[in-house]
Design an enzyme around this catalytic site. Sequence first.
Site, short mmCIF file in Angstrom:
data_model
loop_
_atom_site.label_atom_id
_atom_site.label_comp_id
_atom_site.label_asym_id
_atom_site.label_seq_id
_atom_site.Cartn_x
_atom_site.Cartn_y
_atom_site.Cartn_z
CG MET A 1 -1.93 -1.17 1.15
SD MET A 1 -3.43 -0.85 2.07
CE MET A 1 -2.80 -0.66 3.71
CB ALA B 1 3.95 4.90 3.18
CG HIS C 1 6.89 -1.96 1.98
ND1 HIS C 1 6.79 -0.78 2.66
CD2 HIS C 1 5.68 -2.56 2.10
CE1 HIS C 1 5.58 -0.64 3.17
NE2 HIS C 1 4.88 -1.72 2.85
CD GLN D 1 -6.11 -3.58 2.62
OE1 GLN D 1 -6.01 -4.07 1.51
NE2 GLN D 1 -5.14 -3.69 3.51
P1 AMP Z 1 1.52 -2.86 3.49
O1 AMP Z 1 2.05 -1.84 2.53
O2 AMP Z 1 1.59 -2.42 4.92
O3 AMP Z 1 0.19 -3.43 3.08
O4 AMP Z 1 2.54 -4.08 3.41
C1 AMP Z 1 2.86 -4.70 2.21
C2 AMP Z 1 3.61 -5.97 2.51
O5 AMP Z 1 4.80 -5.66 3.24
C3 AMP Z 1 2.81 -6.94 3.37
O6 AMP Z 1 3.02 -8.27 2.91
C4 AMP Z 1 3.40 -6.74 4.74
O7 AMP Z 1 3.29 -7.87 5.58
C5 AMP Z 1 4.85 -6.46 4.40
N1 AMP Z 1 5.52 -5.75 5.49
C6 AMP Z 1 5.04 -4.66 6.15
N2 AMP Z 1 5.89 -4.31 7.14
C7 AMP Z 1 6.92 -5.19 7.10
C8 AMP Z 1 8.11 -5.37 7.88
N3 AMP Z 1 8.41 -4.56 8.88
N4 AMP Z 1 8.92 -6.40 7.56
C9 AMP Z 1 8.62 -7.23 6.54
N5 AMP Z 1 7.51 -7.12 5.78
C10 AMP Z 1 6.67 -6.12 6.05
#
Ligand code: AMP
Length: 281
Positions: A30, A32, A37, A61
Amino acid sequence: MKIFFDIQNLRQYIRQIKLKEKSIGFVPTMGALHKGHLSLIRTSASQNDITICSIFVNPTQFNNPNDLNNYPRELENDISELEKTQCNAAFIPSVKAMYENDFILNFSFGYLENIMEGKYRPDHFKGVGLVVTKLFNLVTPDKAYFGSKDLQQLTLINKLCKELLFDIEIVAVSTVRESDGLAMSSRNNLLTEKERKNAAELYKALKVAKNKILDGENVVSVQKFITHYFDSLGTIKLEYFEIVNTTDLKRITDNIDLSKVSLCIAGHIGKVRLIDNISLN
Ligand code: AMP
């Protein structure tokens, strides 16, 4: 790095990759973007010919409209971060491209929707299931990369893939943390300096709980201890602390089999809600 804002151009690109019989690794996000990531992207790049990252703040979501409005959006910076990685293509669709105005499709994940994140974020996982299915259909990756930080999401995606017969290998990537242990998250950007310091208590508590269980303390008493700990701390409003089986996320109520256990936590620090988990093993 190629950037696609619309579906047709992405589809054309994917067709070309398939013709060349190259493997595709997919990292849905998503935006940022942070080092968590980037770790997913690095892992994908090491295992596939082509890595595609999507950036889409998925409205379905978000159960809370304020949360959706306040979610950090840093597209320019994200693109420049992605340019520095081995990511081959970014897919950045609009809401209009991803959703029909009058869409009616609805996912259900049974008990997984009623525990932990599902319990406190009604319909969150319906939205996750819907968007990930759409993205999988568009990108048709060989492998897709998800963070273990969102353990319940990972469990759900594995289930989704199995039940919908997606021919995609789901790869779990370890949580990347700040030096004080706080799990990296786009939402950390929303914390004040003081809140940011206090946020490290989440990981600290997980480690305390893990050590207590490994020392033989009963899981139920550890759960009570952590709840009281946050009550007395006062800086974090604990939403849940659960000791669960890592595979199905069902609650563990005794110490008989601790071979596959995860400790999961969610709490509010000011207006920001953060989650984290660690494995006992
Ligand atoms: P998001 O942008 O928060 O939806 O996250 C995108 C992907 O990055 C998802 O699969 C998250 O689980 C993963 N993710 C978010 N934070 C972390 C982190 N600190 N370490 C590893 N993967 C992460």
